[in-house]
Design an enzyme around this catalytic site. Structure first.
Site, PDB file in Angstrom:
ATOM      1  N   ARG A  74      -1.852  -6.428 -12.324  1.00  0.00           N
ATOM      2  CA  ARG A  74      -3.221  -6.863 -12.603  1.00  0.00           C
ATOM      3  C   ARG A  74      -3.639  -6.344 -13.975  1.00  0.00           C
ATOM      4  NH1 ARG A  74      -5.797  -6.497  -6.517  1.00  0.00           N
ATOM      5  NH2 ARG A  74      -4.317  -4.819  -6.234  1.00  0.00           N
ATOM      6  N   THR A 134     -11.447  -6.662  -8.655  1.00  0.00           N
ATOM      7  CA  THR A 134     -11.949  -5.294  -8.486  1.00  0.00           C
ATOM      8  C   THR A 134     -10.918  -4.342  -9.082  1.00  0.00           C
ATOM      9  OG1 THR A 134     -13.076  -6.017  -6.495  1.00  0.00           O
ATOM     10  CG2 THR A 134     -12.750  -3.653  -6.723  1.00  0.00           C
ATOM     11  N   ASP A 136       2.935  -3.898  11.278  1.00  0.00           N
ATOM     12  CA  ASP A 136       2.765  -5.227  10.690  1.00  0.00           C
ATOM     13  C   ASP A 136       1.816  -6.021  11.581  1.00  0.00           C
ATOM     14  OD1 ASP A 136       2.922  -7.864   9.919  1.00  0.00           O
ATOM     15  OD2 ASP A 136       5.088  -7.819   9.578  1.00  0.00           O
ATOM     16  N   LEU A 184      -8.461  -6.210   5.845  1.00  0.00           N
ATOM     17  CA  LEU A 184      -8.136  -6.247   4.413  1.00  0.00           C
ATOM     18  C   LEU A 184      -6.657  -6.472   4.141  1.00  0.00           C
ATOM     19  CD1 LEU A 184     -10.882  -4.451   4.542  1.00  0.00           C
ATOM     20  CD2 LEU A 184     -10.190  -3.712   2.295  1.00  0.00           C
ATOM     21  N   LYS A 221       1.762 -15.424   6.132  1.00  0.00           N
ATOM     22  CA  LYS A 221       1.757 -14.943   7.518  1.00  0.00           C
ATOM     23  C   LYS A 221       0.583 -13.998   7.778  1.00  0.00           C
ATOM     24  CE  LYS A 221       5.494 -13.802   9.814  1.00  0.00           C
ATOM     25  NZ  LYS A 221       6.791 -13.134  10.107  1.00  0.00           N
ATOM     26  N   LYS A 254      -5.951 -17.432   2.392  1.00  0.00           N
ATOM     27  CA  LYS A 254      -7.319 -16.930   2.527  1.00  0.00           C
ATOM     28  C   LYS A 254      -8.267 -18.040   2.987  1.00  0.00           C
ATOM     29  CE  LYS A 254      -6.870 -12.589   1.250  1.00  0.00           C
ATOM     30  NZ  LYS A 254      -7.253 -11.444   2.078  1.00  0.00           N
ATOM     31  N   GLY A 265       0.833  -1.211   0.000  1.00  0.00           N
ATOM     32  CA  GLY A 265       0.000   0.000   0.000  1.00  0.00           C
ATOM     33  C   GLY A 265       0.862   1.252   0.000  1.00  0.00           C
ATOM     34  N   TYR A 321      -1.409 -17.675  -1.655  1.00  0.00           N
ATOM     35  CA  TYR A 321      -2.494 -16.696  -1.456  1.00  0.00           C
ATOM     36  C   TYR A 321      -3.812 -17.433  -1.189  1.00  0.00           C
ATOM     37  CZ  TYR A 321      -5.602 -12.735  -2.649  1.00  0.00           C
ATOM     38  OH  TYR A 321      -6.558 -11.746  -2.641  1.00  0.00           O
TER      39      TYR A 321
HETATM   40  P1  NAD Z   1      -3.459  -3.872  -1.792  1.00  0.00           P
HETATM   41  O1  NAD Z   1      -2.169  -4.613  -1.927  1.00  0.00           O
HETATM   42  O2  NAD Z   1      -3.613  -2.593  -2.514  1.00  0.00           O
HETATM   43  O3  NAD Z   1      -3.792  -3.611  -0.270  1.00  0.00           O
HETATM   44  C1  NAD Z   1      -3.415  -4.499   0.758  1.00  0.00           C
HETATM   45  C2  NAD Z   1      -2.891  -3.664   1.922  1.00  0.00           C
HETATM   46  O4  NAD Z   1      -2.507  -4.543   2.995  1.00  0.00           O
HETATM   47  C3  NAD Z   1      -1.645  -2.858   1.553  1.00  0.00           C
HETATM   48  O5  NAD Z   1      -1.820  -1.517   1.922  1.00  0.00           O
HETATM   49  C4  NAD Z   1      -0.537  -3.535   2.345  1.00  0.00           C
HETATM   50  O6  NAD Z   1       0.519  -2.661   2.649  1.00  0.00           O
HETATM   51  C5  NAD Z   1      -1.291  -4.067   3.552  1.00  0.00           C
HETATM   52  N1  NAD Z   1      -0.625  -5.179   4.234  1.00  0.00           N
HETATM   53  C6  NAD Z   1      -0.178  -6.342   3.711  1.00  0.00           C
HETATM   54  N2  NAD Z   1       0.381  -7.110   4.660  1.00  0.00           N
HETATM   55  C7  NAD Z   1       0.274  -6.420   5.828  1.00  0.00           C
HETATM   56  C8  NAD Z   1       0.670  -6.682   7.171  1.00  0.00           C
HETATM   57  N3  NAD Z   1       1.297  -7.813   7.515  1.00  0.00           N
HETATM   58  N4  NAD Z   1       0.388  -5.749   8.113  1.00  0.00           N
HETATM   59  C9  NAD Z   1      -0.243  -4.599   7.794  1.00  0.00           C
HETATM   60  N5  NAD Z   1      -0.642  -4.298   6.537  1.00  0.00           N
HETATM   61  C10 NAD Z   1      -0.379  -5.203   5.569  1.00  0.00           C
HETATM   62  O7  NAD Z   1      -4.602  -4.899  -2.213  1.00  0.00           O
HETATM   63  P2  NAD Z   1      -6.160  -4.645  -2.446  1.00  0.00           P
HETATM   64  O8  NAD Z   1      -6.428  -4.927  -3.861  1.00  0.00           O
HETATM   65  O9  NAD Z   1      -6.578  -3.367  -1.853  1.00  0.00           O
HETATM   66  O10 NAD Z   1      -6.781  -5.828  -1.596  1.00  0.00           O
HETATM   67  C11 NAD Z   1      -7.313  -5.623  -0.288  1.00  0.00           C
HETATM   68  C12 NAD Z   1      -7.877  -6.920   0.249  1.00  0.00           C
HETATM   69  O11 NAD Z   1      -8.918  -7.382  -0.608  1.00  0.00           O
HETATM   70  C13 NAD Z   1      -6.851  -8.045   0.337  1.00  0.00           C
HETATM   71  O12 NAD Z   1      -7.083  -8.788   1.512  1.00  0.00           O
HETATM   72  C14 NAD Z   1      -7.141  -8.871  -0.869  1.00  0.00           C
HETATM   73  O13 NAD Z   1      -6.781 -10.216  -0.673  1.00  0.00           O
HETATM   74  C15 NAD Z   1      -8.643  -8.700  -1.019  1.00  0.00           C
HETATM   75  N6  NAD Z   1      -9.063  -8.896  -2.416  1.00  0.00           N
HETATM   76  C16 NAD Z   1      -8.798  -7.959  -3.373  1.00  0.00           C
HETATM   77  C17 NAD Z   1      -9.200  -8.185  -4.691  1.00  0.00           C
HETATM   78  C18 NAD Z   1      -8.978  -7.178  -5.784  1.00  0.00           C
HETATM   79  O14 NAD Z   1      -9.393  -7.421  -6.928  1.00  0.00           O
HETATM   80  N7  NAD Z   1      -8.359  -6.042  -5.537  1.00  0.00           N
HETATM   81  C19 NAD Z   1      -9.853  -9.381  -5.018  1.00  0.00           C
HETATM   82  C20 NAD Z   1     -10.058 -10.317  -4.024  1.00  0.00           C
HETATM   83  C21 NAD Z   1      -9.690 -10.053  -2.713  1.00  0.00           C
END
Ligand code: NAD
Length: 308
Positions: free
Chosen positions: A185, A174, A55, A72, A90, A148, A36, A144
């Site tokens: 993506r 999304t 974390d 998320l 993790k 999940k 992020g 992954y």
């Molecule tokens: P993203 O990578 O933009 O956001 C994930 C966020 O989690 C990031 O800001 C990252 O820094 C943070 N993160 C990861 N590991 C961490 C940790 N150990 N501690 C604290 N923060 C941590 O991804 P996204 O697309 O926004 O996805 C968000 C959620 O939605 C995820 O759980 C993902 O699996 C789920 N999801 C997203 C999609 C999609 O199409 N975007 C589809 C299915 C599921």
């Protein structure tokens, strides 16, 4: 409400945080910024929004009341979780455990952002929530998918054993503004290539299908699920199905690009088809996507054009 959003500086998390702030709630965002970006939420900083760089695979402590936790945090793009396999496992396992622990300590509602990847390379089409999936646990993408699946199992165990009020959103592809241009993506990759006049990379023959949900629709679905009392997993996604080739053509047309498509080898365990059955979301949440692919792509193209 006072809401903790793990992964709140990511793509979906930043839009959810924005929605919560607009609706008058207070947000504590916990994010280690592994995928992020703080700039995604810079505009939200203030009395109603704070970000803590942390974390969440470590013990989580938040001072004060918490009404809800939106969990998320997780790398989400294949490029990210293939680069960060152990961190992905993790955060799905330990991170979910710690976030559920916080929900238990605070008596907060808990919503897990799960994924359509729990269905793996599905043998049933479209995918209903009752389908148990077809996942290769030792394949590259298994990190992954299994993270999940574990997160869902842990969420249900906390519900059954500790009485936590839980929700599970199974999110399908999304897209929208704030996706990273290099996150691999398909939509940001195609738009970036089209705007730069570079070839649009297609893996395989391009006949594999995907369904794409615009971010505003996804945020609405997640919010409705949060305030519902439905404890079983709910598919959230757009059931309109497009081949990758059709998607590339549409993006070329909307950007007015002269780029060609370029065929590349298909990665292993790449699902051939992906489309949600959203009848549960329709019935239980009264939700269905409203933004067309053209509309959503136009907004995303504008964002990426500015980034470039
Ligand atoms: P993203 O990578 O933009 O956001 C994930 C966020 O989690 C990031 O800001 C990252 O820094 C943070 N993160 C990861 N590991 C961490 C940790 N150990 N501690 C604290 N923060 C941590 O991804 P996204 O697309 O926004 O996805 C968000 C959620 O939605 C995820 O759980 C993902 O699996 C789920 N999801 C997203 C999609 C999609 O199409 N975007 C589809 C299915 C599921």
């Amino acid at each position: 409400m006072r809401v903790v959003v793990t992964g709140g500086a990511g793509f979906i998390g930043s839009h959810i945080s924005g929605r919560l702030v607009r609706d008058g709630h207070e947000v504590v965002c916990l994010d280690n910024l592994i995928t992020g970006r703080a700039e995604n939420v810079a505009h939200l900083m203030g009395e109603q929004f704070q970000i803590v760089q942390y974390d969440i695979t470590n013990f989580i402590s938040v001072v004060g009341d918490v009404d809800a936790i939106l969990h998320l945090a997780s790398p989400a793009s294949p490029i990210d979780y293939l680069r960060l396999p152990i961190q992905t496992l993790k955060v799905g396992a330990l991170g979910t455990h710690k976030a559920l622990g916080l929900a238990r300590a605070k008596g907060a509602k808990f919503l897990l952002a799960s994924t359509s990847e729990v269905y793996g390379d599905p043998l049933v089409h479209p995918q209903k929530e009752e389908y148990w999936g077809n996942v290769n646990p030792v394949g590259l993408r298994g990190v992954y998918d299994e993270a999940k699946r574990f997160a869902e199992a842990m969420t249900m165990a906390y519900r059954r054993i500790h009485g936590i009020d839980t929700r599970i959103a199974r999110i399908f592809n999304t897209y929208g503004p704030r996706m990273r241009l290099d996150d691999g993506r398909v939509i940001p990759t195609f738009i970036t290539s089209a705007l730069r006049g570079e070839p649009l990379p297609i893996h395989g023959d391009g006949m594999q299908t995907r369904s794409f949900c615009y971010i505003d629709d996804m945020v609405e679905g997640i919010m409705r699920l949060l305030v519902s009392d439905y404890p079983e997993p709910v598919n959230l996604g757009n059931p309109e199905e497009y081949t990758i080739l059709e998607t590339a053509e549409k993006i070329k047309q909307l950007t007015g690009s002269k780029s060609e498509v370029e065929f590349r080898p298909l990665p292993s365990d790449d699902p051939a088809r992906r489309r949600p059955d959203i009848s549960t979301a329709r019935e239980v949440l009264g939700w269905a996507p409203t933004v067309s692919l053209d509309e959503g792509l136009k907004a995303t193209i504008e964002y990426i054009r500015k980034q470039i």
